[in-house]
Design an enzyme around this catalytic site. Structure first.
Site, PDB file in Angstrom:
ATOM      1  N   ASN A 133       0.827  -1.202   0.000  1.00 58.74           N
ATOM      2  CA  ASN A 133       0.000   0.000   0.000  1.00 58.74           C
ATOM      3  C   ASN A 133       0.866   1.259   0.000  1.00 58.74           C
ATOM      4  OD1 ASN A 133      -2.496  -1.361   0.122  1.00 58.74           O
ATOM      5  ND2 ASN A 133      -2.317  -1.622   2.327  1.00 58.74           N
ATOM      6  N   CYS A 179      -5.496  -7.340  -3.057  1.00 62.14           N
ATOM      7  CA  CYS A 179      -6.000  -6.883  -1.758  1.00 62.14           C
ATOM      8  C   CYS A 179      -7.100  -7.824  -1.283  1.00 62.14           C
ATOM      9  CB  CYS A 179      -6.538  -5.458  -1.876  1.00 62.14           C
ATOM     10  SG  CYS A 179      -7.204  -4.797  -0.322  1.00 62.14           S
ATOM     11  N   HIS A 180      -7.132  -8.085   0.024  1.00 63.95           N
ATOM     12  CA  HIS A 180      -8.107  -9.040   0.565  1.00 63.95           C
ATOM     13  C   HIS A 180      -9.309  -8.369   1.229  1.00 63.95           C
ATOM     14  CE1 HIS A 180      -5.363  -9.005   4.382  1.00 63.95           C
ATOM     15  NE2 HIS A 180      -6.063  -7.895   4.280  1.00 63.95           N
ATOM     16  N   HIS A 196      -9.532  -0.194  -1.410  1.00 65.11           N
ATOM     17  CA  HIS A 196      -9.985   0.185  -0.074  1.00 65.11           C
ATOM     18  C   HIS A 196     -11.221   1.079  -0.080  1.00 65.11           C
ATOM     19  CE1 HIS A 196      -5.715  -0.706   1.658  1.00 65.11           C
ATOM     20  NE2 HIS A 196      -6.465  -1.800   1.543  1.00 65.11           N
TER      21      HIS A 196
END
Length: 464
Positions: A155, A177-178, A214
């Site tokens: 990130n 990304c999880h 995000h």
């Protein structure tokens, strides 16, 4: 890339190979998979940490389900990358002590950040110091393994994935990304409640993802052939004011307290915009004005993760790693929730795999300019990575999401081109910073740049 079917080894270069989180998690997943034959080369600026992980990787491989894996540490990035089939990047941009200043300095000006690694003043300055690092890695990949598939785990995801493409347009990279998994867990729980039995896991939930890293949203969530989105939206409205967790928080668990999330931000955004917010609350809250959630984080049931906790967690992981390196028994190997092994297998000729990833926009997200990094679903197969058309965000939401994406793209260009005079206007444009006004924001920016100056190229050290 070697053919998956012929069981030749895959050369995987891991940049940041001393990692005590992502690297060891990938080692465990490879061992548990039992089909991939991997030659993993670990590179880290801390060579001793890469050597330790190589030793640990060999032990994990021996405890796995079948196929061997080879782990070696390399002092030169070129040696790790030479002829690699896959490159994984998970680095810490700077230090946790530097990240502490990313949080503490804005806090003096009344700016609260729950994570501070993606947007807001912390995410912005973290990008300033990490973009040059990713640029160097991209140049090395172009020189040593231009045909490799490249997974970025670092990130700020959008900015750094964009950096890889800006420096090496021909790169075959994606950002992993999880966060969307958090929503998939909730939908699986709802589907099981509806079925009256535990029939589904998050892996059975197929979602259509739209947005940026995000700040992701879902307008379709199919389980067992049934779209559960309306069920989720109804559940979100019902629990908008109360929140919900699958299990109660353990007050003695410091990690749970520091990463607190009752899904109330997700539920509130779903109720406002009629679409499911997918990422964790701590990330979502930083993309909107502070008065929405960050000023009322306790009311909305999420934590502001302190950097001193991250430091203690780092020290504890180092302690455990040292004990393992000295011969302590390995803990039981568990398969993680990460998709990387499935993606690698698909690219190497195994079963195709669809998941959400970050890629430059090639039309997969309507309403966003070509080339801006967006997060949508993509199909991984022997033919490569094909982004899947996701549609368009609701207009009111797009007006919030798009400026972030455009600012991240402009930030990458300004840093790579050394245009320091362009940085402050972008910094001021963030919704967490804008309420300060130009004078206070200029003071804050100057202090943050000074605090991270050792990691900045000379052209940027006088920014602000």
């Amino acid at each position: 890339m070697h053919d998956f079917e012929d069981q030749k080894s895959l050369a995987v270069a891991y940049i940041g190979g001393g990692s005590l989180n992502w690297a060891t998690k990938l080692m465990g997943d490879i061992a548990q998979d039992g089909t991939l034959v991997v030659d993993m080369r670990l590179y880290d600026i801390d060579f001793a940490a890469a050597e330790r992980n190589a030793r640990l990787g060999r032990r994990i491989a021996e405890a796995g389900r079948g196929k061997p894996a080879r782990y070696t540490a390399h002092e030169r990035i070129e040696d790790a990358l030479d002829g690699a089939d896959v490159v994984v990047i998970s680095i810490l941009p700077g230090t946790l002590e530097t990240m502490a200043s990313d949080i503490a300095l804005p806090e003096r000006y009344g700016i609260r950040q729950s994570v501070g690694d993606t947007v807001g003043p912390g995410g912005f300055v973290r990008a300033m110091r990490s973009i040059p690092m990713l640029a160097e890695i991209a140049q090395s990949i172009r020189a040593c393994c231009p045909d490799a598939y490249v997974c970025n785990l670092t990130n700020p995801m959008s900015a750094l994935t964009g950096t890889l493409y800006a420096v090496f347009p021909g790169i075959k990279a994606w950002g992993e990304c999880h966060e969307v998994t958090k929503l998939r867990h909730i939908v699986a729980w709802l589907a099981n409640r509806k079925a009256g039995s535990v029939s589904y896991s998050f892996r059975d939930v197929e979602v259509n993802v739209l947005g940026i890293n995000h700040f992701t949203f879902v307008d379709r969530a199919v389980v067992g052939g049934v779209d559960m989105l309306q069920d989720y939206l109804d559940f979100a409205r019902t629990h908008r004011a109360s929140g919900w967790r699958a299990t109660p928080i353990d007050p003695d668990n410091e990690q749970e307290r520091c990463f607190l999330d009752h899904n109330m931000v997700k539920f509130d955004l779903a109720s406002r915009f009629g679409i499911a917010a997918a990422a964790g609350d701590r990330h979502l809250a930083e993309f909107v004005p502070q008065t929405w959630y960050l000023d009322r984080n306790e009311e909305f049931g999420f934590g502001l993760t302190p950097v001193d906790y991250r430091m203690r967690e780092r020290d504890e992981k180092r302690r455990v790693a040292a004990e393992l390196d000295a011969g302590a028994p390995l803990p039981p190997l568990d398969v993680s929730e990460e998709a990387l092994v499935a993606e690698i297998k698909a690219l190497a000729g195994g079963a195709p795999h669809v998941t959400n990833v970050n890629l430059p926009n090639r039309g997969q997200l309507s309403g966003f300019a070509e080339g801006i990094v967006v997060e949508t679903n993509a199909r991984f197969s022997a033919g490569g990575i094909q982004p899947l058309h996701s549609g368009r965000l609701p207009e009111a939401l797009e007006l919030i999401v798009k400026p972030h994406a455009e600012r991240q793209t402009a930030l990458v260009a300004a840093v790579l081109e050394g245009r320091r005079d362009d940085l402050f206007p972008l910094f001021l444009g963030d919704p967490l910073v804008a309420p300060l006004g130009p004078d206070k924001a200029q003071d804050l920016f100057g202090q943050m740049v000074a605090a991270t100056a050792e990691f900045l190229p000379e052209a940027l050290k006088r920014a602000g």
